[in-house]
Write a protein that holds these residues in place. Structure first.
Motif, PDB file in Angstrom:
ATOM      1  N   GLY A   1      -5.251  -8.424 -13.698  1.00  0.00           N
ATOM      2  CA  GLY A   1      -4.730  -7.349 -14.528  1.00  0.00           C
ATOM      3  C   GLY A   1      -3.251  -7.092 -14.333  1.00  0.00           C
ATOM      4  N   VAL A   2      -2.562  -7.955 -13.582  1.00  0.00           N
ATOM      5  CA  VAL A   2      -1.118  -7.805 -13.368  1.00  0.00           C
ATOM      6  C   VAL A   2      -0.448  -9.165 -13.479  1.00  0.00           C
ATOM      7  N   THR A   3       0.857  -9.159 -13.714  1.00  0.00           N
ATOM      8  CA  THR A   3       1.619 -10.398 -13.778  1.00  0.00           C
ATOM      9  C   THR A   3       1.935 -10.882 -12.362  1.00  0.00           C
ATOM     10  N   PRO A   4       2.265 -12.159 -12.193  1.00  0.00           N
ATOM     11  CA  PRO A   4       2.655 -12.644 -10.869  1.00  0.00           C
ATOM     12  C   PRO A   4       3.839 -11.871 -10.290  1.00  0.00           C
ATOM     13  N   THR A   5       4.803 -11.540 -11.130  1.00  0.00           N
ATOM     14  CA  THR A   5       5.975 -10.790 -10.660  1.00  0.00           C
ATOM     15  C   THR A   5       5.565  -9.423 -10.133  1.00  0.00           C
ATOM     16  N   ALA A   6       4.703  -8.726 -10.876  1.00  0.00           N
ATOM     17  CA  ALA A   6       4.241  -7.406 -10.444  1.00  0.00           C
ATOM     18  C   ALA A   6       3.421  -7.513  -9.163  1.00  0.00           C
ATOM     19  N   TYR A   7       2.612  -8.564  -9.068  1.00  0.00           N
ATOM     20  CA  TYR A   7       1.799  -8.742  -7.869  1.00  0.00           C
ATOM     21  C   TYR A   7       2.682  -8.962  -6.647  1.00  0.00           C
ATOM     22  N   ARG A   8       3.685  -9.828  -6.783  1.00  0.00           N
ATOM     23  CA  ARG A   8       4.591 -10.076  -5.649  1.00  0.00           C
ATOM     24  C   ARG A   8       5.349  -8.806  -5.284  1.00  0.00           C
ATOM     25  N   ARG A   9       5.792  -8.064  -6.262  1.00  0.00           N
ATOM     26  CA  ARG A   9       6.540  -6.835  -5.998  1.00  0.00           C
ATOM     27  C   ARG A   9       5.676  -5.852  -5.204  1.00  0.00           C
ATOM     28  N   ALA A  10       4.373  -5.798  -5.541  1.00  0.00           N
ATOM     29  CA  ALA A  10       3.488  -4.854  -4.864  1.00  0.00           C
ATOM     30  C   ALA A  10       3.190  -5.261  -3.435  1.00  0.00           C
ATOM     31  N   PHE A  11       3.062  -6.573  -3.190  1.00  0.00           N
ATOM     32  CA  PHE A  11       2.592  -7.013  -1.887  1.00  0.00           C
ATOM     33  C   PHE A  11       3.632  -7.728  -1.039  1.00  0.00           C
ATOM     34  N   ARG A  12       4.863  -7.778  -1.520  1.00  0.00           N
ATOM     35  CA  ARG A  12       5.943  -8.333  -0.692  1.00  0.00           C
ATOM     36  C   ARG A  12       6.922  -7.259  -0.275  1.00  0.00           C
ATOM     37  N   THR A  13       6.707  -6.011  -0.733  1.00  0.00           N
ATOM     38  CA  THR A  13       7.580  -4.913  -0.337  1.00  0.00           C
ATOM     39  C   THR A  13       7.169  -4.413   1.026  1.00  0.00           C
ATOM     40  N   GLY A  14       7.914  -3.430   1.550  1.00  0.00           N
ATOM     41  CA  GLY A  14       7.631  -2.910   2.886  1.00  0.00           C
ATOM     42  C   GLY A  14       6.242  -2.321   2.989  1.00  0.00           C
ATOM     43  N   GLY A  15       5.647  -2.453   4.189  1.00  0.00           N
ATOM     44  CA  GLY A  15       4.286  -1.987   4.391  1.00  0.00           C
ATOM     45  C   GLY A  15       4.113  -0.505   4.146  1.00  0.00           C
ATOM     46  N   ALA A  16       5.051   0.308   4.642  1.00  0.00           N
ATOM     47  CA  ALA A  16       4.922   1.754   4.481  1.00  0.00           C
ATOM     48  C   ALA A  16       4.968   2.141   3.018  1.00  0.00           C
ATOM     49  N   GLU A  17       5.851   1.479   2.265  1.00  0.00           N
ATOM     50  CA  GLU A  17       5.960   1.769   0.841  1.00  0.00           C
ATOM     51  C   GLU A  17       4.665   1.437   0.132  1.00  0.00           C
ATOM     52  N   ARG A  18       4.028   0.323   0.522  1.00  0.00           N
ATOM     53  CA  ARG A  18       2.786  -0.084  -0.099  1.00  0.00           C
ATOM     54  C   ARG A  18       1.669   0.888   0.265  1.00  0.00           C
TER      55      ARG A  18
END
Length: 342
Positions: free
Chosen positions: A317-334
């Motif tokens: 349900g998400v694009t590869p770019t959105a997926y990477r943005r969600a799971f490659r950002t800082g842990g606390a932010e996620r």
């Protein structure tokens, strides 16, 4: 609880609703899976709380012991996710498809936007409350036909281990609850976190196929070849073009025989299985590497970034770019993103 909006850490709160006749195995699944994930500082990413539809007290199980529940139905109003495990004593819910007054009052406390999930016959609770009307859902394969008759507005799929319909998720019976909970961890915090939980729980992070492989059939001749070697062969070369005949050749079978046996063993077609594995490979690379989208697509066997985008969009349900943005950002932010309450 501290406020994620204020930049302070707060774990995602999971409320597990224990009904009389609860199956102890299913009751323990959310605690085992959601109780494991931690962030880099060692803080629990989830808080798991078990509650009853009544004030704190004893809840009977289907075993020869009862459990003492410390929280009442008011806990449901504080949850980010509510999980309803299976029970063998659903009474009018199972017989007539209606909620008891006690259960209806408890569910009325659930805030709009709360994520809901069921394990096995816990789906009866969600269906009777109207949460599954017009939605796809699953339950134990042995109960699926009756469940469909009882709740004709639900789009029952008895062939899958679980269904993620966004804010409402359902799983098949017993161990499929593990698959569902691992999927939610994967959705919330990514593949690496879910895989670590799976390793510690000594279960596969992702099971192939659906319930079809567990439905009773005559026991096959033990000398009959399986498709295990072909699957292992394919997993080692997902980045290469793989045709159905290539898989069949690994087992020295005709394409027709291989396809039939593959479905019997895995529950889905070889093509569907390959796509699942390539999606999982792409997720891992998006999370753990800085490869370009074209490189991730090639390494996953999708050949082009556009093809990968279409498959990930369909599966996640998400694009590869959105997926990477969600799971490659800082842990606390996620963690703040997942823990934020509506």
């Amino acid at each position: 609880m501290t406020s994620a909006a204020a930049g302070e850490f707060r774990p995602h709160r999971v409320a597990v609703l224990a009904l009389d006749g609860i199956l102890p195995f299913e009751l323990g699944i959310p605690h085992r899976i959601f109780g494991r994930p931690r962030d880099a500082r060692g803080r629990h990413l989830y808080e798991v709380v078990t509650c009853s539809v009544r004030p704190p007290g004893t809840v009977e199980t289907d075993a020869d012991f009862a459990v003492q529940i410390a929280h009442g139905p008011q806990t449901l109003a504080t949850a980010d996710t509510v999980i309803v495990p299976a029970s063998y004593e659903l009474g009018p819910l199972y017989d007539e498809g209606r909620l008891t007054d006690e259960l209806a009052a408890a569910l009325a406390r659930v805030r709009p936007g709360t994520r809901l999930a069921s394990i096995c016959t816990g789906a009866y609770v969600l269906a009777a409350a109207g949460y599954l009307d017009g939605r796809p859902a699953t339950t134990h394969w042995a109960d699926a036909e009756r469940f469909q008759r009882m709740f004709p507005k639900v789009k029952v799929d008895a062939d899958v281990l679980f269904i993620d319909d966004g804010d409402v998720l359902t799983s098949a019976g017993v161990a499929a609850g593990i698959d569902l909970c691992l999927h939610m961890v994967r959705r919330d915090f990514g593949t690496a976190v879910a895989n670590e939980v799976a390793r510690r729980t000594v279960v596969p992070p992702h099971r192939d196929g659906g319930q079809a492989q567990y439905i009773h059939r005559p026991v096959p001749d033990p000398q009959v070849a399986t498709t295990t070697a072909a699957r292992a062969w394919a997993l080692g070369r997902l980045h290469e073009p793989i045709q159905l005949r290539d898989l069949a050749e690994q087992e020295a079978m005709s394409v027709r025989t291989f396809t039939r046996r593959f479905r019997e063993e895995v529950g889905i077609s070889p093509g569907q299985w390959l796509t699942q594995q390539r999606v999982e490979r792409a997720r891992h690379l998006l999370e753990s590497t800085d490869l370009s989208m074209d490189q991730v697509a090639r390494e996953s066997g999708f050949n082009t970034a556009q093809s990968m985008r279409q498959h990930l969009q369909a599966a996640l349900g998400v694009t590869p770019t959105a997926y990477r943005r969600a799971f490659r950002t800082g842990g606390a932010e996620r963690q703040d993103r997942v823990g934020t309450r509506s």
